[in-house]
Design a protein around this motif. Structure first.
Motif, PDB file in Angstrom:
ATOM      1  N   ALA A  15       0.439  -1.227   0.287  1.00  0.00           N
ATOM      2  CA  ALA A  15      -0.287   0.331  -0.208  1.00  0.00           C
ATOM      3  C   ALA A  15       0.949   1.303  -0.660  1.00  0.00           C
ATOM      4  O   ALA A  15       0.824   2.120  -1.084  1.00  0.00           O
ATOM      5  CB  ALA A  15      -1.049   0.038   1.388  1.00  0.00           C
ATOM      6  N   ALA A  16       2.017   1.091   1.192  1.00  0.00           N
ATOM      7  CA  ALA A  16       2.708   2.561   0.662  1.00  0.00           C
ATOM      8  C   ALA A  16       3.567   2.661  -0.206  1.00  0.00           C
ATOM      9  O   ALA A  16       3.624   3.884  -0.861  1.00  0.00           O
ATOM     10  CB  ALA A  16       3.947   1.986   2.195  1.00  0.00           C
ATOM     11  N   ARG A  17       4.362   1.810  -1.340  1.00  0.00           N
ATOM     12  CA  ARG A  17       4.667   1.428  -2.462  1.00  0.00           C
ATOM     13  C   ARG A  17       3.462   2.643  -3.529  1.00  0.00           C
ATOM     14  O   ARG A  17       4.016   3.056  -4.471  1.00  0.00           O
ATOM     15  CB  ARG A  17       5.573   0.194  -2.631  1.00  0.00           C
ATOM     16  CG  ARG A  17       5.956   0.005  -4.029  1.00  0.00           C
ATOM     17  CD  ARG A  17       6.876   1.300  -4.397  1.00  0.00           C
ATOM     18  NE  ARG A  17       8.127   0.446  -3.662  1.00  0.00           N
ATOM     19  CZ  ARG A  17       9.402  -0.494  -3.900  1.00  0.00           C
ATOM     20  NH1 ARG A  17       8.912  -0.969  -5.594  1.00  0.00           N
ATOM     21  NH2 ARG A  17       9.867  -0.588  -3.098  1.00  0.00           N
ATOM     22  N   ALA A  18       2.398   1.599  -3.698  1.00  0.00           N
ATOM     23  CA  ALA A  18       1.364   2.526  -4.585  1.00  0.00           C
ATOM     24  C   ALA A  18       1.064   3.785  -3.652  1.00  0.00           C
ATOM     25  O   ALA A  18       0.390   3.836  -4.763  1.00  0.00           O
ATOM     26  CB  ALA A  18       0.235   1.234  -4.276  1.00  0.00           C
ATOM     27  N   GLY A  19       0.714   4.250  -3.026  1.00  0.00           N
ATOM     28  CA  GLY A  19       0.289   5.070  -2.576  1.00  0.00           C
ATOM     29  C   GLY A  19      -1.104   5.176  -2.768  1.00  0.00           C
ATOM     30  O   GLY A  19      -1.838   6.502  -2.951  1.00  0.00           O
ATOM     31  N   VAL A  20      -1.215   3.670  -2.067  1.00  0.00           N
ATOM     32  CA  VAL A  20      -3.121   3.793  -1.800  1.00  0.00           C
ATOM     33  C   VAL A  20      -3.039   3.426  -0.137  1.00  0.00           C
ATOM     34  O   VAL A  20      -2.050   3.297   0.785  1.00  0.00           O
ATOM     35  CB  VAL A  20      -3.536   3.070  -2.384  1.00  0.00           C
ATOM     36  CG1 VAL A  20      -3.506   3.687  -3.744  1.00  0.00           C
ATOM     37  CG2 VAL A  20      -3.239   1.372  -2.420  1.00  0.00           C
ATOM     38  N   SER A  21      -4.289   3.268  -0.125  1.00  0.00           N
ATOM     39  CA  SER A  21      -4.853   2.647   1.310  1.00  0.00           C
ATOM     40  C   SER A  21      -4.594   0.917   1.762  1.00  0.00           C
ATOM     41  O   SER A  21      -4.585   0.694   0.783  1.00  0.00           O
ATOM     42  CB  SER A  21      -6.001   3.585   2.178  1.00  0.00           C
ATOM     43  OG  SER A  21      -6.816   2.266   0.937  1.00  0.00           O
ATOM     44  N   ILE A  22      -4.166   0.632   3.302  1.00  0.00           N
ATOM     45  CA  ILE A  22      -4.318  -0.265   3.006  1.00  0.00           C
ATOM     46  C   ILE A  22      -5.458  -1.415   2.373  1.00  0.00           C
ATOM     47  O   ILE A  22      -5.620  -2.503   1.855  1.00  0.00           O
ATOM     48  CB  ILE A  22      -4.197  -1.044   4.275  1.00  0.00           C
ATOM     49  CG1 ILE A  22      -2.775  -0.277   4.768  1.00  0.00           C
ATOM     50  CG2 ILE A  22      -3.965  -2.354   4.686  1.00  0.00           C
ATOM     51  CD1 ILE A  22      -2.640  -0.631   6.511  1.00  0.00           C
ATOM     52  N   SER A  26      -5.735  -4.084  -0.685  1.00  0.00           N
ATOM     53  CA  SER A  26      -6.001  -5.677  -0.158  1.00  0.00           C
ATOM     54  C   SER A  26      -7.205  -5.800  -1.448  1.00  0.00           C
ATOM     55  O   SER A  26      -7.229  -7.180  -2.343  1.00  0.00           O
ATOM     56  CB  SER A  26      -6.782  -5.461   1.454  1.00  0.00           C
ATOM     57  OG  SER A  26      -7.621  -6.582   1.430  1.00  0.00           O
ATOM     58  N   LYS A  27      -7.769  -4.820  -2.299  1.00  0.00           N
ATOM     59  CA  LYS A  27      -9.307  -4.819  -2.510  1.00  0.00           C
ATOM     60  C   LYS A  27      -8.660  -5.042  -4.033  1.00  0.00           C
ATOM     61  O   LYS A  27      -8.773  -5.849  -4.874  1.00  0.00           O
ATOM     62  CB  LYS A  27     -10.061  -3.795  -2.121  1.00  0.00           C
ATOM     63  CG  LYS A  27     -11.158  -3.826  -1.407  1.00  0.00           C
ATOM     64  CD  LYS A  27     -11.566  -2.632  -1.530  1.00  0.00           C
ATOM     65  CE  LYS A  27     -12.692  -1.916  -0.693  1.00  0.00           C
ATOM     66  NZ  LYS A  27     -13.428  -0.836  -0.560  1.00  0.00           N
ATOM     67  N   ALA A  28      -7.550  -4.524  -4.461  1.00  0.00           N
ATOM     68  CA  ALA A  28      -6.601  -4.693  -5.935  1.00  0.00           C
ATOM     69  C   ALA A  28      -6.645  -6.003  -6.235  1.00  0.00           C
ATOM     70  O   ALA A  28      -6.571  -6.545  -6.795  1.00  0.00           O
ATOM     71  CB  ALA A  28      -5.690  -3.998  -6.159  1.00  0.00           C
ATOM     72  N   ILE A  29      -5.527  -6.083  -5.239  1.00  0.00           N
ATOM     73  CA  ILE A  29      -5.117  -8.048  -4.569  1.00  0.00           C
ATOM     74  C   ILE A  29      -5.739  -8.438  -5.063  1.00  0.00           C
ATOM     75  O   ILE A  29      -5.979  -9.769  -5.780  1.00  0.00           O
ATOM     76  CB  ILE A  29      -3.904  -7.998  -4.332  1.00  0.00           C
ATOM     77  CG1 ILE A  29      -2.876  -7.326  -3.774  1.00  0.00           C
ATOM     78  CG2 ILE A  29      -3.244  -9.251  -3.799  1.00  0.00           C
ATOM     79  CD1 ILE A  29      -1.189  -6.858  -3.090  1.00  0.00           C
ATOM     80  N   ASN A  30      -7.053  -8.592  -4.129  1.00  0.00           N
ATOM     81  CA  ASN A  30      -8.064  -9.761  -4.242  1.00  0.00           C
ATOM     82  C   ASN A  30      -9.206  -9.755  -5.466  1.00  0.00           C
ATOM     83  O   ASN A  30     -10.187 -10.644  -5.450  1.00  0.00           O
ATOM     84  CB  ASN A  30      -8.721 -10.139  -2.937  1.00  0.00           C
ATOM     85  CG  ASN A  30      -7.947 -10.294  -2.287  1.00  0.00           C
ATOM     86  OD1 ASN A  30      -7.407 -10.980  -2.233  1.00  0.00           O
ATOM     87  ND2 ASN A  30      -7.671  -9.449  -0.590  1.00  0.00           N
ATOM     88  N   GLY A  31      -8.869  -8.804  -6.370  1.00  0.00           N
ATOM     89  CA  GLY A  31      -9.683  -8.951  -7.304  1.00  0.00           C
ATOM     90  C   GLY A  31     -11.511  -7.997  -7.866  1.00  0.00           C
ATOM     91  O   GLY A  31     -12.044  -7.867  -8.569  1.00  0.00           O
ATOM     92  N   ARG A  36     -10.548   1.224  -8.875  1.00  0.00           N
ATOM     93  CA  ARG A  36     -10.108   1.506 -10.591  1.00  0.00           C
ATOM     94  C   ARG A  36      -9.225   0.994 -11.428  1.00  0.00           C
ATOM     95  O   ARG A  36      -7.986   0.625 -10.756  1.00  0.00           O
ATOM     96  CB  ARG A  36     -10.226   3.407 -11.086  1.00  0.00           C
ATOM     97  CG  ARG A  36     -10.957   4.088  -9.984  1.00  0.00           C
ATOM     98  CD  ARG A  36     -11.222   5.023 -10.520  1.00  0.00           C
ATOM     99  NE  ARG A  36      -9.818   5.726  -9.582  1.00  0.00           N
ATOM    100  CZ  ARG A  36      -9.116   7.287  -9.840  1.00  0.00           C
ATOM    101  NH1 ARG A  36      -9.481   7.519 -10.677  1.00  0.00           N
ATOM    102  NH2 ARG A  36      -8.099   7.332  -8.760  1.00  0.00           N
ATOM    103  N   ALA A  37      -9.275   0.845 -12.552  1.00  0.00           N
ATOM    104  CA  ALA A  37      -8.564   0.517 -13.129  1.00  0.00           C
ATOM    105  C   ALA A  37      -6.770  -0.259 -13.068  1.00  0.00           C
ATOM    106  O   ALA A  37      -5.494  -0.184 -12.869  1.00  0.00           O
ATOM    107  CB  ALA A  37      -8.477  -0.037 -14.870  1.00  0.00           C
ATOM    108  N   GLU A  38      -7.263   1.581 -13.479  1.00  0.00           N
ATOM    109  CA  GLU A  38      -5.343   2.130 -12.988  1.00  0.00           C
ATOM    110  C   GLU A  38      -4.629   2.155 -11.804  1.00  0.00           C
ATOM    111  O   GLU A  38      -3.245   1.627 -11.128  1.00  0.00           O
ATOM    112  CB  GLU A  38      -5.193   3.692 -13.424  1.00  0.00           C
ATOM    113  CG  GLU A  38      -6.080   4.133 -13.058  1.00  0.00           C
ATOM    114  CD  GLU A  38      -7.074   4.811 -13.466  1.00  0.00           C
ATOM    115  OE1 GLU A  38      -8.221   5.600 -12.997  1.00  0.00           O
ATOM    116  OE2 GLU A  38      -8.211   3.896 -14.086  1.00  0.00           O
ATOM    117  N   THR A  39      -5.939   1.864 -10.530  1.00  0.00           N
ATOM    118  CA  THR A  39      -5.153   1.494  -9.693  1.00  0.00           C
ATOM    119  C   THR A  39      -5.007   0.406  -9.624  1.00  0.00           C
ATOM    120  O   THR A  39      -3.962   0.482  -8.922  1.00  0.00           O
ATOM    121  CB  THR A  39      -6.289   2.246  -8.242  1.00  0.00           C
ATOM    122  OG1 THR A  39      -6.809   3.575  -8.924  1.00  0.00           O
ATOM    123  CG2 THR A  39      -6.221   1.913  -6.630  1.00  0.00           C
TER     124      THR A  39
END
Length: 337
Positions: A15-22, A26-31, A36-39
């Motif tokens: 999350a820190a590397r990507a500049g987003v919340s935890i 988690s939602k992005a990694i779990n599909g 959003r697609a870019e996030t």
């Protein structure tokens, strides 16, 4: 003194590397669909750079989920079911979900056995893939997990189903022929008790009516076979000797029609343009001439069904029958005259 073991990379690091919340990471990694697609791409890239690998056991204990889903198919041939399954597996892979596949081979008893087996493995959800677009009995009642239906819709309007838009697909075929200047358009399709055949015939009629035209002859219903395509060609030419185009309910019918037209000295596409349906490439690309045909985008349908299953697992599914757009693949059988 033993070397210190390197600290495992955590979701916090990603999350820190990507500049987003935890939570977003988690939602992005779990599909999950809410990202959003870019996030999602930024989070997955950060996870890859850091070498992040979620601990499946810990994740399961924390979430109460097994990270497994069931794919239950009844398409024993696989011509339509396999593309749907490929698309679904693509989406599940992004979410790092394990997939358990069972083939009921069109047998309701076998289907119930596989359903019990999948539930015993504590799957988080199910995708049920049919062998035709005819509505099928619901499996959802009383199940402890969400179910999404693909290709064959559930009879229960409260379920979540994804099917190809066959009415719209047939419209694409007719509109393409009209744009080429064809006006005397016939239609040969499958059995009258198949929903796909009825939907495609409805799409052909609607597109012609919108153009102020009527069908050349009647909608000819028969088997989904090349033999029927050859037989129906004789009926079409007897009814109206000069059709300039034919929309066929599948690629096999179209291939049979082309064979019969050639035997009668009709040139395709010069004298009569031909459109098939399904984009079964092993046939459509090898037909002489190669066949213009409607592609149902089944891999895309499978991916969408899987994404909706993620939403259903999170309690956010949209019930009803969702009709997914088709596309037209243009080849030489409809080249301008």
């Amino acid at each position: 003194m033993p070397a210190q073991r390197p600290r495992a990379v955590t979701i916090t690091d990603v999350a820190a590397r990507a500049g987003v919340s935890i939570a977003t990471a988690s939602k992005a990694i779990n599909g999950r669909a809410q990202v959003r697609a870019e996030t999602r791409e930024r989070v997955l890239q950060a996870a890859e750079e850091l070498g992040f690998r979620p601990n499946a056991i810990a994740r399961s204990l924390l979430s109460g989920q097994s990270r497994m889903v069931g794919l239950l198919t009844s398409d024993s041939v696989g011509r339509f079911g396999i593309p749907v399954l490929f698309g679904a597996e693509d989406a599940f892979g992004v979410g790092e979900m394990a997939v358990l596949l069972c083939d009921a081979r069109g047998d309701s008893i076998r289907e119930q056995h596989h359903l019990r087996t999948l539930l015993s493995h504590r799957v988080d959800g199910l995708i049920v893939v049919g062998q035709s677009t005819d509505p099928r009995p619901s499996l959802s009642r009383g199940l402890p997990v969400p179910v999404v239906y693909a290709y064959a819709p559930s009879e229960d309007p409260g379920d979540v189903s994804f099917v190809p838009d066959d009415v719209g697909g047939a419209r694409l075929a007719v509109e393409h022929l009209l744009a080429l200047g064809r006006r005397r358009i016939a239609h040969i399709t499958g059995p009258v008790d198949y929903q796909a055949a009825l939907d495609r015939a409805a799409g052909v009629r609607a597109a012609l009516e919108d153009a102020g035209l009527t069908l050349c002859g009647q909608a000819w219903h028969g088997a989904w076979s090349q033999r029927w395509g050859r037989q129906a060609a004789e009926m079409v030419f007897r009814t109206d000797p000069e059709p300039d185009a034919v929309v066929c309910g599948n690629d096999q019918i179209a291939a049979g029609f082309i064979d019969a037209a050639r035997e009668r000295g009709r040139r395709v596409p010069d004298d009569v343009a031909v459109v098939g349906y399904d984009n079964w490439e092993v046939l459509a690309a090898e037909t002489r001439p190669p066949l213009t045909t409607v592609d149902m985008n089944l891999e895309s349908l499978g991916r969408t069904a899987a994404q909706q299953l993620f939403a259903a697992i999170d309690g956010g599914a949209t019930p009803g029958v969702h009709r997914m757009p088709c596309r037209l693949i243009i080849r030489d059988s409809t080249a301008p005259a």
